[in-house]
Design a protein around this motif. Structure first.
Motif, mmCIF file in Angstrom:
data_model
loop_
_atom_site.group_PDB
_atom_site.id
_atom_site.type_symbol
_atom_site.label_atom_id
_atom_site.label_comp_id
_atom_site.label_asym_id
_atom_site.label_seq_id
_atom_site.Cartn_x
_atom_site.Cartn_y
_atom_site.Cartn_z
ATOM 1 N N ILE A 123 12.023 77.355 98.431
ATOM 2 C CA ILE A 123 10.667 76.849 98.195
ATOM 3 C C ILE A 123 10.029 77.597 97.023
ATOM 4 C CG2 ILE A 123 8.350 76.707 99.182
ATOM 5 C CD1 ILE A 123 9.749 76.239 101.901
ATOM 6 N N LEU A 124 10.174 78.919 96.998
ATOM 7 C CA LEU A 124 9.593 79.701 95.910
ATOM 8 C C LEU A 124 10.277 79.395 94.581
ATOM 9 C CD1 LEU A 124 8.986 83.113 97.690
ATOM 10 C CD2 LEU A 124 7.316 81.338 97.119
ATOM 11 N N LYS A 125 11.598 79.192 94.602
ATOM 12 C CA LYS A 125 12.301 78.807 93.377
ATOM 13 C C LYS A 125 11.788 77.476 92.839
ATOM 14 C CE LYS A 125 16.685 81.074 94.331
ATOM 15 N NZ LYS A 125 18.085 80.859 94.697
ATOM 16 N N GLU A 126 11.579 76.531 93.739
ATOM 17 C CA GLU A 126 11.077 75.214 93.327
ATOM 18 C C GLU A 126 9.672 75.331 92.734
ATOM 19 O OE1 GLU A 126 10.814 71.173 92.597
ATOM 20 O OE2 GLU A 126 12.545 72.445 92.978
ATOM 21 N N GLN A 127 8.828 76.133 93.374
ATOM 22 C CA GLN A 127 7.482 76.323 92.823
ATOM 23 C C GLN A 127 7.542 77.014 91.469
ATOM 24 O OE1 GLN A 127 5.255 78.322 95.882
ATOM 25 N NE2 GLN A 127 4.286 76.383 96.455
ATOM 26 N N ALA A 128 8.393 78.011 91.338
ATOM 27 C CA ALA A 128 8.528 78.708 90.055
ATOM 28 C C ALA A 128 9.036 77.747 88.985
ATOM 29 C CB ALA A 128 9.472 79.892 90.188
ATOM 30 N N ARG A 129 9.998 76.890 89.342
ATOM 31 C CA ARG A 129 10.517 75.903 88.393
ATOM 32 C C ARG A 129 9.412 74.965 87.935
ATOM 33 N NH1 ARG A 129 11.750 70.912 88.252
ATOM 34 N NH2 ARG A 129 11.430 70.547 90.451
ATOM 35 N N ARG A 130 8.580 74.523 88.877
ATOM 36 C CA ARG A 130 7.476 73.622 88.524
ATOM 37 C C ARG A 130 6.489 74.310 87.592
ATOM 38 N NH1 ARG A 130 6.357 71.145 94.502
ATOM 39 N NH2 ARG A 130 8.178 69.785 94.559
ATOM 40 N N GLU A 131 6.161 75.572 87.889
ATOM 41 C CA GLU A 131 5.232 76.310 87.031
ATOM 42 C C GLU A 131 5.810 76.507 85.633
ATOM 43 O OE1 GLU A 131 2.047 77.257 87.463
ATOM 44 O OE2 GLU A 131 2.201 76.081 89.300
ATOM 45 N N LEU A 132 7.104 76.835 85.566
ATOM 46 C CA LEU A 132 7.740 76.991 84.255
ATOM 47 C C LEU A 132 7.730 75.678 83.483
ATOM 48 C CD1 LEU A 132 10.766 79.317 85.062
ATOM 49 C CD2 LEU A 132 8.738 79.857 83.705
ATOM 50 N N ASN A 133 7.985 74.565 84.175
ATOM 51 C CA ASN A 133 7.943 73.263 83.510
ATOM 52 C C ASN A 133 6.543 72.949 82.994
ATOM 53 O OD1 ASN A 133 10.634 72.715 83.796
ATOM 54 N ND2 ASN A 133 10.394 71.517 85.658
ATOM 55 N N LYS A 134 5.511 73.300 83.789
ATOM 56 C CA LYS A 134 4.138 73.076 83.335
ATOM 57 C C LYS A 134 3.847 73.891 82.085
ATOM 58 C CE LYS A 134 2.095 72.135 87.857
ATOM 59 N NZ LYS A 134 1.205 72.690 88.888
ATOM 60 N N GLU A 135 4.264 75.165 82.086
ATOM 61 C CA GLU A 135 4.028 76.027 80.924
ATOM 62 C C GLU A 135 4.806 75.514 79.714
ATOM 63 O OE1 GLU A 135 2.522 78.684 78.455
ATOM 64 O OE2 GLU A 135 1.836 78.323 80.485
ATOM 65 N N TYR A 136 6.033 75.065 79.935
ATOM 66 C CA TYR A 136 6.839 74.502 78.853
ATOM 67 C C TYR A 136 6.156 73.258 78.278
ATOM 68 C CZ TYR A 136 10.893 72.447 76.529
ATOM 69 O OH TYR A 136 11.739 71.898 75.607
ATOM 70 N N ASP A 137 5.629 72.396 79.145
ATOM 71 C CA ASP A 137 4.930 71.195 78.685
ATOM 72 C C ASP A 137 3.668 71.551 77.901
ATOM 73 O OD1 ASP A 137 6.863 69.619 79.849
ATOM 74 O OD2 ASP A 137 5.670 69.178 81.649
ATOM 75 N N ARG A 138 2.920 72.562 78.372
ATOM 76 C CA ARG A 138 1.713 72.981 77.652
ATOM 77 C C ARG A 138 2.067 73.517 76.268
ATOM 78 N NH1 ARG A 138 -0.161 74.660 82.923
ATOM 79 N NH2 ARG A 138 0.799 76.691 82.629
ATOM 80 N N LYS A 139 3.164 74.309 76.190
ATOM 81 C CA LYS A 139 3.598 74.851 74.897
ATOM 82 C C LYS A 139 4.008 73.718 73.973
ATOM 83 C CE LYS A 139 6.979 77.903 72.723
ATOM 84 N NZ LYS A 139 7.209 76.973 71.653
ATOM 85 N N ASN A 140 4.759 72.755 74.486
ATOM 86 C CA ASN A 140 5.167 71.622 73.652
ATOM 87 C C ASN A 140 3.954 70.836 73.167
ATOM 88 O OD1 ASN A 140 7.862 72.158 73.700
ATOM 89 N ND2 ASN A 140 8.313 70.789 75.398
ATOM 90 N N ASP A 141 2.953 70.662 74.038
ATOM 91 C CA ASP A 141 1.731 69.957 73.640
ATOM 92 C C ASP A 141 1.024 70.703 72.514
ATOM 93 O OD1 ASP A 141 2.223 68.010 75.505
ATOM 94 O OD2 ASP A 141 0.776 68.778 76.975
ATOM 95 N N ARG A 142 0.937 72.035 72.639
ATOM 96 C CA ARG A 142 0.292 72.823 71.582
ATOM 97 C C ARG A 142 1.065 72.699 70.273
ATOM 98 N NH1 ARG A 142 -0.152 76.773 75.736
ATOM 99 N NH2 ARG A 142 1.635 77.835 74.845
ATOM 100 N N ASP A 143 2.410 72.795 70.361
ATOM 101 C CA ASP A 143 3.229 72.672 69.151
ATOM 102 C C ASP A 143 3.077 71.294 68.526
ATOM 103 O OD1 ASP A 143 4.092 75.242 69.576
ATOM 104 O OD2 ASP A 143 6.057 74.656 70.361
ATOM 105 N N ARG A 144 3.077 70.256 69.347
ATOM 106 C CA ARG A 144 2.944 68.891 68.840
ATOM 107 C C ARG A 144 1.580 68.694 68.180
ATOM 108 N NH1 ARG A 144 4.371 66.375 73.143
ATOM 109 N NH2 ARG A 144 2.281 66.160 73.971
#
Length: 136
Positions: free
Chosen positions: A37-58
């Motif tokens: 469960i914690l791994k899944e939550q961490a994966r989701r948080e990392l994906n959110k941060e990755y998406d935010r970074k991509n949005d900033r770069d774009r």
């Protein structure tokens, strides 16, 4: 009859993960694995941060590309205006060079002569007064 979800619900609420736990399919034989469960939550948080970074770069790339387009369009406008001034001065006999939009020394001399002959402030550059006098 004992509710099979009660132990799972108590565990999830204690962990603060009730929505995650209750959304997962329940199997009577398997206890929820906190690590998964914690791994899944961490994966989701990392994906959110990755998406935010991509949005900033774009957004940064978009701004950079469009500011370059604005700068190039301003240069094209200035070049076309300068070429129009050169053509107008050529028609009036002040300029005999090519109308290429590049204001070199001969263009500046022609502009200065035209400004002096027509009572304009002599600057040797393209000014709003020069454009009005040349009807450009």
């Amino acid at each position: 009859m004992k509710n099979p979800f009660s132990k799972l619900n108590r565990w999830c609420i204690a962990a603060g993960l009730s929505a995650t736990c209750l959304a997962a399919p329940f199997t009577a034989s398997a206890e929820p694995n906190i690590g998964d469960i914690l791994k899944e939550q961490a994966r989701r948080e990392l994906n959110k941060e990755y998406d935010r970074k991509n949005d900033r770069d774009r957004d940064r790339d978009f701004d950079r590309d469009h500011s370059r387009d604005r700068r190039n369009s301003d240069d094209r406008y200035r070049d076309s205006t300068d070429a129009a001034v050169q053509r107008a001065l050529s028609r009036r006999g002040y300029y005999d060079g090519p109308a290429d939009g590049s204001l070199g020394s001969s263009s500046r001399r022609a502009i200065s002569r035209y400004q002096r002959d027509n009572g304009l402030q002599v600057t040797g550059t393209v000014t709003p007064g020069l454009l009005r006098a040349l009807r450009i």
